[in-house]
Every structure is written in C-alpha cells, then in structure tokens.
Design a protein around this motif. Structure first.
Motif, PDB file in Angstrom:
ATOM      1  N   GLY A 150       0.839  -1.190   0.000  1.00  0.00           N
ATOM      2  CA  GLY A 150       0.000   0.000   0.000  1.00  0.00           C
ATOM      3  C   GLY A 150       0.871   1.235   0.000  1.00  0.00           C
ATOM      4  O   GLY A 150       1.697   1.438  -0.872  1.00  0.00           O
ATOM      5  N   SER A 151       0.718   2.043   1.012  1.00  0.00           N
ATOM      6  CA  SER A 151       1.525   3.252   1.153  1.00  0.00           C
ATOM      7  C   SER A 151       1.058   3.979   2.397  1.00  0.00           C
ATOM      8  O   SER A 151      -0.080   3.805   2.847  1.00  0.00           O
ATOM      9  N   LYS A 168      -4.188   3.876  -3.461  1.00  0.00           N
ATOM     10  CA  LYS A 168      -3.702   3.215  -2.263  1.00  0.00           C
ATOM     11  C   LYS A 168      -4.817   2.990  -1.243  1.00  0.00           C
ATOM     12  O   LYS A 168      -4.779   2.010  -0.486  1.00  0.00           O
ATOM     13  N   ASP A 193       2.261  -0.701   4.562  1.00  0.00           N
ATOM     14  CA  ASP A 193       2.196   0.710   4.194  1.00  0.00           C
ATOM     15  C   ASP A 193       3.507   1.362   4.617  1.00  0.00           C
ATOM     16  O   ASP A 193       3.833   1.413   5.808  1.00  0.00           O
TER      17      ASP A 193
END
Length: 261
Positions: A150-151, A168, A193
């Motif tokens: 993700g981020s 995201k 993330d």
C-alpha cells in the motif's frame, strides 16, 4: 509478449517456499526479492524491463525472471504459469508493482493520466492477486499468502497526489476482501504501508531537498533504508499459515505524519 528467462538448470520443484515479486526491477521490489532469495526462497521476479530483473537476480540460481506488464491480463497469466511450471506452486505474492502517477489536485489531472495510474496500481494488483488466488486454491498443500504494497498515503495523502492516494485507499479494500474471501482456502492477505523509505520515488517527491507540505511550505524529510522495509515484508512472508498479519505501517522516524507534523 511475456518471455521468461532463468539461469536455473535443474527441475526446481523442491527447496524453499516460492514467492512472486512484482515490480522487482528496482526500489522496494528489488530489495524484497534479494532478501527473499538470501533467506532461502525461490523467487519469480516480474517487471516490465528484463535487464533490471536480471540485475536484481544477480545470477542467483533460485531466481526466475519473467518480464511482465501487470496491466495486461495475458502477461499476468503467463507470469503465474511460468512460476508454476518452474517451481510447481506459489506460496507468497508480494504485490508491489506501482506508479506514483501525475502530480496534481483532482481538477488538474488528465483523464489519461488518471486511468493509467488506476491501471497499474489497482487493476494490476487485482490481476496478480486473482492469478495467485487461483493457483493457491488448487495447489497441494492448499493456500498461501498475499502481501499488498500500500503506502502511507493509504492513511494520509501528500498534497497534489489525488490519483496515487485514491489507488492506495483502494488497495486497502482489495486487501481486506482477499483476506475475507481466502479464509476457506488457507489464503491470507496483508498490507504493508511504507513511508519515506529511501528509493528513487522519494527523490521525485523532493523528500531529500524539500517536499511539499500541507501548509504550502517545503521541508526536508527523513528517510530510512529500503533494506528495513524489505525486512518487514520478510517478517510478514515468514509467518506460519496459522497467523495472518493484516497490516504493517513502517515509516522513517520523525517524518511529518503523526499528529501535526
């Protein structure tokens, strides 16, 4: 057309767990692929540029390079067919391929740039996850693990990052849906993330020279070594089938994220 290549000479159907890593030609994907190889995994390296994949593999006999465009269904199917043909199964997918896309607020982004970002970050991730799930459902022993990249933007966006941020947030929904739907098949899915690990994208955002902040100012932000992000992915990959890591958030210490920055 997807073309696989490998320096492996034996049948390769025994040994360590098998991982597929997308976006393996650079950045986080390269670091994760190399760490998995060093940790005894057999790794299928996917990415658009073959030479970068070969450089990631560094001649390791447990690596299989498969040039792949994750936005193309036929390429993705060929990727997983190559993995199964070479290694007989898929235990882990690190769903990592992605792009930051256009810089701009929602009114400034062209439809073409928006759609190309969605194609890589969302559709590409879905196609790879779908192919992995199909393989994991039928292999014996059944099951496996998907780790979606993700981020930190899945939690809090940067200014002028509408397209990337939307993708995201969508990855979070994909992660939860796969985790739920995979339960009956021994398939788990988690999301990592990452914030401000030292990769080329951080230079693009100006993190080292002055990244745009919410108040319009620019600020030099701390970063952390990409090897540490890879270690976090390995931790998730190495969990036993009885455990599922739903989410991991790893950031550079002191970066403007928690609280008021």
């Amino acid at each position: 057309m997807t073309v696989e290549s490998s320096t492996v000479t034996d049948s390769g159907n025994d040994g360590g767990k098998v991982a597929v890593v997308t976006g393996a030609g650079s950045g986080i994907g390269r670091a994760v692929a190399r760490l998995l190889l060093d940790s005894g995994y057999r790794v299928v390296l996917a990415g658009r540029r073959e030479q970068e994949l070969v450089e990631t593999a560094e001649g390791n006999s447990a690596a299989l390079t498969v040039p792949t465009d994750v936005t193309m269904p036929a390429d993705v199917e060929a990727l997983f067919a190559a993995a199964i043909r070479r290694f007989a199964r898929v235990d882990v997918l690190f769903n990592n391929a992605g792009t930051f896309g256009p810089m701009g607020s929602v009114d400034e982004i062209s439809v073409a740039d928006w759609e190309s970002t969605m194609a890589v970050n969302i559709t590409g991730s879905m196609l790879c996850a779908a192919a992995a799930v199909r393989a994991m459902k039928v292999q014996q022993p059944q099951g496996g693990r998907i780790i979606n990249n993700g981020s930190i933007s899945a939690h809090s966006p940067r200014p002028r990052s509408a397209a990337y941020t939307v993708t995201k947030h969508a990855i979070t929904g994909l992660t939860k849906s796969i985790e739920l739907d995979g339960r009956g098949f021994g398939i788990t899915c988690g999301q990592i993330d990452i914030g401000n690990t030292a990769t080329d994208i951080m230079s693009t955002l100006g993190v080292g020279t002055g990244a745009l902040q919410a108040d319009g100012s620019r600020r030099v932000e701390p970063t952390f070594p990409v090897a540490e992000a890879a270690r976090a992915v390995l931790l998730m990959a190495d969990m036993p089938p009885s455990a599922s890591v739903g989410s991991v958030l790893i950031t550079a210490a002191g970066m403007p994220f928690v609280g008021r920055g």
